[in-house]
Scaffold this motif. Structure first.
Motif, PDB file in Angstrom:
ATOM      1  N   ASP A  43       0.864   8.763   2.972  1.00 17.65           N
ATOM      2  CA  ASP A  43      -0.248   8.372   3.398  1.00 17.65           C
ATOM      3  C   ASP A  43      -1.401   9.349   3.138  1.00 17.65           C
ATOM      4  O   ASP A  43      -1.496  10.475   2.808  1.00 17.65           O
TER       5      ASP A  43
ATOM      6  N   GLN B 250     -15.322   6.397  15.615  1.00 15.04           N
ATOM      7  CA  GLN B 250     -13.873   7.027  16.456  1.00 15.04           C
ATOM      8  C   GLN B 250     -13.422   7.874  15.544  1.00 15.04           C
ATOM      9  O   GLN B 250     -12.860   8.917  15.681  1.00 15.04           O
TER      10      GLN B 250
ATOM     11  N   ALA C 228       2.531   0.670  11.621  1.00 17.08           N
ATOM     12  CA  ALA C 228       3.470  -0.019  11.013  1.00 17.08           C
ATOM     13  C   ALA C 228       4.364   0.741   9.927  1.00 17.08           C
ATOM     14  O   ALA C 228       5.608   0.605   9.986  1.00 17.08           O
TER      15      ALA C 228
ATOM     16  N   VAL D 224      -2.100   6.558  -2.746  1.00 15.23           N
ATOM     17  CA  VAL D 224      -1.509   5.801  -3.836  1.00 15.23           C
ATOM     18  C   VAL D 224      -2.553   4.987  -4.576  1.00 15.23           C
ATOM     19  O   VAL D 224      -3.511   4.173  -4.259  1.00 15.23           O
TER      20      VAL D 224
END
Ligand code: FAD
Ligand code: FAD
Ligand code: FES
Lengths: 378, 95, 442
Positions: free
Chosen positions: C45, C144, C26, C87
């Motif tokens: 990120d 994963q 996204a 963040v």
């Protein structure tokens, strides 16, 4: 309208002050009902640091805090682990020689009031006690009788003590109005000989002419660092920060939690009920703290929050009868000391309600006393 | 495993291990047979749960900074990890 | 301690038009589309690389397919990308824009931006059962993520028990790594489960094939209507109990992967005051939240998979850049994917038995070791927190409050800065706007 029984006393608010009052009145044998709009200890009491501290802003403040501390120490053995009572003592930190002079004056004042404080520490002794403080500080006054608790659990425990003596607690029950010997919750009127308004910051909504203003404060807490700090550490400048009703101030005020976390304060702002986080004030507060404890900067901050101290212009709580309304008593406006002074307040209220003579002159706390109005201006 | 095949040396609780460059500290620890990363408040052993920085169960002390998430930090040459550690840290003042 | 001294601060004229928080599908789509419109875009990120949960790459390996196309497009778009930046705070400034604080290994990062796009993705839902705190009990996506982080489970006996379309792809990835997958147990039982589990939920084709291969030919049983009830072991998981409600059996294993679907990461949205419905961030047609200048895309608006995250990201990117017209063509596709997502959600509805797995002495809050018995069902989350410390620890309730929402039907408590624990020095870093006052040297 529902027909209800008449209680001896109704306490409005289950913050630490209301909880302590309910306990004291129940222990005097009264049938007590507590009405709380939220849940026990969930308001300002949940935002506080939990420092039990003797303070000497005025003789009345010193008398009330000294009485309260004695009561806390008496209770210490009974307090459950959840209350996290820690008799860690306070170190009042002096940065320079001028402040060392203040330390000695403070020591004298405390001694005169019967508060133990034998030790004035020099730089080396202070550093040995609290190695994470920066070097170059002048010294400190150790007040060993001070301590720390976890306030919400303390409120819950005080109320449980009252309930064990028949007190009934209704949570999620808001009082909308106080009248002569009665209160209204929605369309239900409840009656009692004694009504204690202990609604903290909410007391003004019920007794509108009470001179209480919200004084906002921020706090930050770290992850666990056991042993990082061992006493409650407060800079002497804190006294001025708490005393002056200026629009904004910060002071170094750091506390060891039983969990090993470090709780960092403190700030004061007069901004009404503005609940937003003031990032600048928070930053200044953290900056101030790391000036005294440089190692803090490498700790991990888990959360920050803010609360509103119910403040009065002369820094003294409102404790006593509210003449205009029959049967109404006020126990509110405890600013930054309500955790400490809850027990003393409850003792004074119970003494007055039961017709006993309080341990000292209480006129300084009279809810309708004349206050120096001009100073409020921020 | 890193495509480049480069290796770095790191220390886990003082034990030196050679691991592929570019893997997470959590991966390196698991591959070295370490499954308990921290000790919980009541003293039980805990290891990674979420693998993506959310749960804080993988907290270890990395290069003397406590409470770092092993699953988010990449290995580096000379990196030192200690498990179960939440000891006081000091940066100033006499020893 | 010098290494964390540096505060990365963009100068005033470097202010970003758009800040995208989260670099999963996204966020990548939003950043690329907005930057292609000629705006000054920054993407932050927390991971070592962008890609989010699904496109997370094993270090050094190359991206393929859609992921590769989007990585290339992001790079070509001119958006600035900063990795490894968590963040921790976002605040509106008086001028309507935002100041955002992030923590990086190298020091704090302060960013001014006119518009924010939240693309913070989702995390797994964990539910407490006896033994779930043992080392070796991990999530499903967690297995994963650890694999992609370089861990190896070769030779390990693995049980996967939980819910959602991740179970099979993760089983196949573990099997491919050399693990011995003993059982894949899906708690749901509806007819639709197979459809989603076997790939109609748009996994990358390779993963689907691998999943089919492993599930079909290697002999790993995939059972529906089966769930874990307990894990046991001495210092680590050694065996687990699974049940179908009638019979319970015990399976020896070295690793238990147990997670129950995904929950959206809405902390930043809540901090910024964005409204939510049913726990998801509310957005309008243009992916704008209830807060002016704050957009949201991907999993925080509703769990829907990578295709939906991409579609929402593209729309958020275009609309936040002031080109809603260009987004029109994407709307029907997004809306269809949302309907699919709702169907999927129903297929994996959590069974009520899962509310009864934890006993009174089972830990619910792992950070503070609070047991279920210490928490009263008629409280609210805030009471549990104040009275028992549940949710007060390092994860700030990310694990236990999602569980308690399911167990007791509660709502999450308020979010405050930092949205995740951060270094003290991150919170004392001064924004550029107040730098002048620092020069007066108070
Ligand atoms: C940041 C900060 C740090 C502090 N640190 C310390 C410290 O270290 N030491 C110390 O001694 N003190 C400290 N204090 C001060 C202390 O928190 C307060 O003085 C104390 O909590 C006041 O208690 P209270 O019971 O009067 O108020 P509250 O805790 O606010 O209780 C009042 C109760 O009344 C209820 N109520 C309100 N209106 C109604 C209504 N109409 N009907 C029914 N119920 C109603 C509320 O829901 C609330 O539960 C601090 C305060 C702050 C903000
Ligand atoms: C553990 C896990 C494994 C998954 N595996 C698969 C799979 O194998 N196949 C599949 O089809 N789907 C999988 N999914 C679902 C998949 O994540 C989504 O369909 C898709 O990736 C959602 O994209 P997104 O951009 O909305 O969110 P995400 O991909 O989750 O991206 C969110 C990004 O935001 C970042 N972020 C979050 N908060 C902050 C912050 N405060 N500061 C900075 N950055 C932040 C995160 O690091 C992350 O990179 C998985 C989901 C999870 C949680
Ligand atoms: S494993 Fe959950 S934060 Fe690292």
């Amino acid at each position: 309208m529902t027909r209800t029984q008449r209680w001896d006393a109704i306490v409005i608010g289950a913050g630490i002050v209301g909880a302590a009052c309910a306990r004291a009145l129940a222990m005097d044998g009264l049938a007590v009902l507590v009405l709380e709009s939220g849940f026990t200890g969930g308001s300002t009491t949940a935002a506080a640091m939990g420092h039990l501290v003797a303070m000497d802003d005025s003789p009345a403040q010193l008398a009330l805090t000294a009485l309260s501390l004695a009561l806390w120490r008496d209770l210490a053995v009974e307090l459950p682990a959840a209350v996290e009572y820690d008799a860690c003592g306070t170190l009042w930190i002096a940065e320079d020689d001028a402040q060392m002079e203040m330390v000695r004056l403070k020591q004298q004042t405390y001694r005169d009031a019967g508060i133990a404080c034998e030790q004035v520490l020099g730089a080396a002794a202070l550093s040995a006690l609290e190695p994470n403080l920066r070097s170059g500080l002048a010294g400190a006054l150790l007040v060993p009788g001070d301590g720390v608790i976890y306030p919400p659990s303390a409120a819950v425990w005080l109320l449980a003590q009252a309930m064990a003596r028949g007190c009934v607690v209704r949570e999620r029950c808001r009082v909308d109005e106080i009248a002569d010997q009665s209160v209204r919750c929605g369309d239900e009127w409840l009656h009692a000989h004694v009504i204690v308004n202990a609604a903290g910051g909410g007391a003004v909504a019920l007794t509108p002419s009470l001179p209480i203003v919200p004084r906002k404060g921020h706090l930050a807490i770290t992850d666990r660092y056991p042993g990082f700090v061992r006493h409650q550490l407060v800079e002497l400048g804190y006294l001025a920060s708490a005393h002056e009703m200026s629009s904004e101030s910060v002071a170094f005020n750091v506390q060891p939690r039983a969990t090993g976390q470090v709780l960092i304060g403190s700030s004061r702002e007069l901004v009404g009920w503005d609940a937003s986080t003031n990032r600048r004030v928070l930053r200044e507060m953290l900056d101030r703290a790391q000036r005294f404890m440089p190692a803090l900067r490498d700790t991990s901050i888990v959360r920050t929050w803010r609360g509103f101290r119910p403040a009065t212009v002369d820094k003294l709580p409102l404790i006593g009868r509210w003449e205009p309304t029959a049967g109404v008593w006020i126990a509110a406006g405890h600013e930054g000391l309500g955790i400490t002074t809850s027990l003393g307040t409850a003792r004074l209220i119970a003494d007055m309600v039961m017709g006993r003579t309080p341990a000292f002159d209480v006129s300084a706390f009279a809810p309708n006393r004349a206050l120096p109005a001009a100073e409020v201006a921020a | 495993m890193s495509a480049t095949g480069a290796l770095v040396t790191m220390a886990i609780d003082g034990r030196e291990v050679r691991v592929s460059a570019g893997i997470s500290v959590a991966a390196a620890m698991l591959d070295a047979g370490v499954i308990a990363f921290r000790r919980s408040v009541n003293g039980s052993d805990r290891g990674p749960l979420c693998g993506m920085g959310v749960c804080y169960e993988c907290r270890v002390t990395i290069d003397d900074v406590a409470h770092r998430r092993a699953c988010l930090v990449m290995v580096a040459d000379g990196l030192r990890v200690s498990t179960h550690a939440c000891r006081p840290e000091r940066s100033e003042g006499p020893a | 301690m010098e290494r964390r001294e540096q505060v990365l601060r963009f100068a005033q004229d470097d202010r970003f038009d758009i800040l995208v928080i989260g670099g999963g599908p996204a966020g990548i789509a939003a950043a690329a589309r907005a930057a292609e419109c000629g705006l000054n875009v920054l993407l932050l990120d927390e991971g070592a690389d962008v890609g989010g949960q699904i496109w997370r790459r094993r270090t050094g390996s190359l991206a393929r397919g859609a992921a590769r196309a989007w990585f290339t497009r992001l790079e070509a778009s001119g958006a600035t990308v900063i990795r490894g930046a968590s963040v921790v705070d976002a605040a509106r400034r008086a001028d309507g824009g935002f100041t955002v604080t992030a923590e990086r290994a190298a020091g704090a990062l302060l960013v001014d931006a006119g518009v924010i796009v939240l693309a913070t993705g989702a995390r797994e839902r964990f539910l407490p059962f006896p033994g779930w705190t043992l080392p070796g009990v991990i999530g499903v996506g967690a297995a994963q993520a650890l694999l992609k982080g370089g861990a190896s489970f070769r030779g390990k006996r693995v049980v996967i028990a939980g819910s959602g379309p991740l179970l099979l792809p993760v089983a196949s990835a573990l099997a491919a790594d050399g693990a011995s997958v003993r059982l894949v147990a899906e708690q749901a039982r509806s007819r639709d489960v197979g459809r989603f589990a076997l790939g109609l939920w748009r996994h990358p084709a390779t993963l689907v094939q691998a999943a089919r291969y492993r599930a079909g030919f290697v002999g790993t049983p995939y059972t529906l209507g089966t769930w874990v009830t307990a894990a046991r072991g001495n210092g680590r998981v050694e065996e687990v109990d699974v049940t179908n409600g009638r019979t319970t059996r015990t399976i020896a294993c070295d690793l238990l992967s147990a997670a129950f679907g995904l929950v959206p990461n809405t902390e930043l949205a809540r901090l910024l005051g964005c409204d939510r419905t049913d726990g998801m961030v509310w957005v309008n047609h243009d992916q704008q939240t209830s807060q002016a200048g704050v957009y949201c895309a991907g999993e925080p608006t509703g769990i829907g998979g990578v295709e939906l995250s991409l579609a929402e990201g593209e729309i958020a990117g275009l609309c936040s850049a002031g080109h809603p017209g260009d987004a029109r063509a994407l709307l029907p596709r997004r809306d269809r994917l949302r309907r699919d997502a709702a169907t999927m959600d129903r297929a994996f509805t959590l069974r009520p038995e899962l509310r009864t797995l934890a006993h009174a002495d089972t830990i619910v809050c792992r950070c503070e070791d609070v047991t279920l018995g210490a928490i009263k069902a008629d409280w609210r989350m805030r009471q549990a927190k104040l009275y028992t410390r549940a949710g007060m620890g390092a994860c700030q309730g990310r694990i236990c409050s999602s569980a308690l929402e399911f167990l007791h039907g509660w709502e999450a408590d308020t979010t405050r800065l930092p949205v995740e624990p951060t270094l003290y020095s991150t919170l004392t870093a001064e924004p550029a706007t107040s730098a002048p006052s620092a020069n007066h040297g108070a």
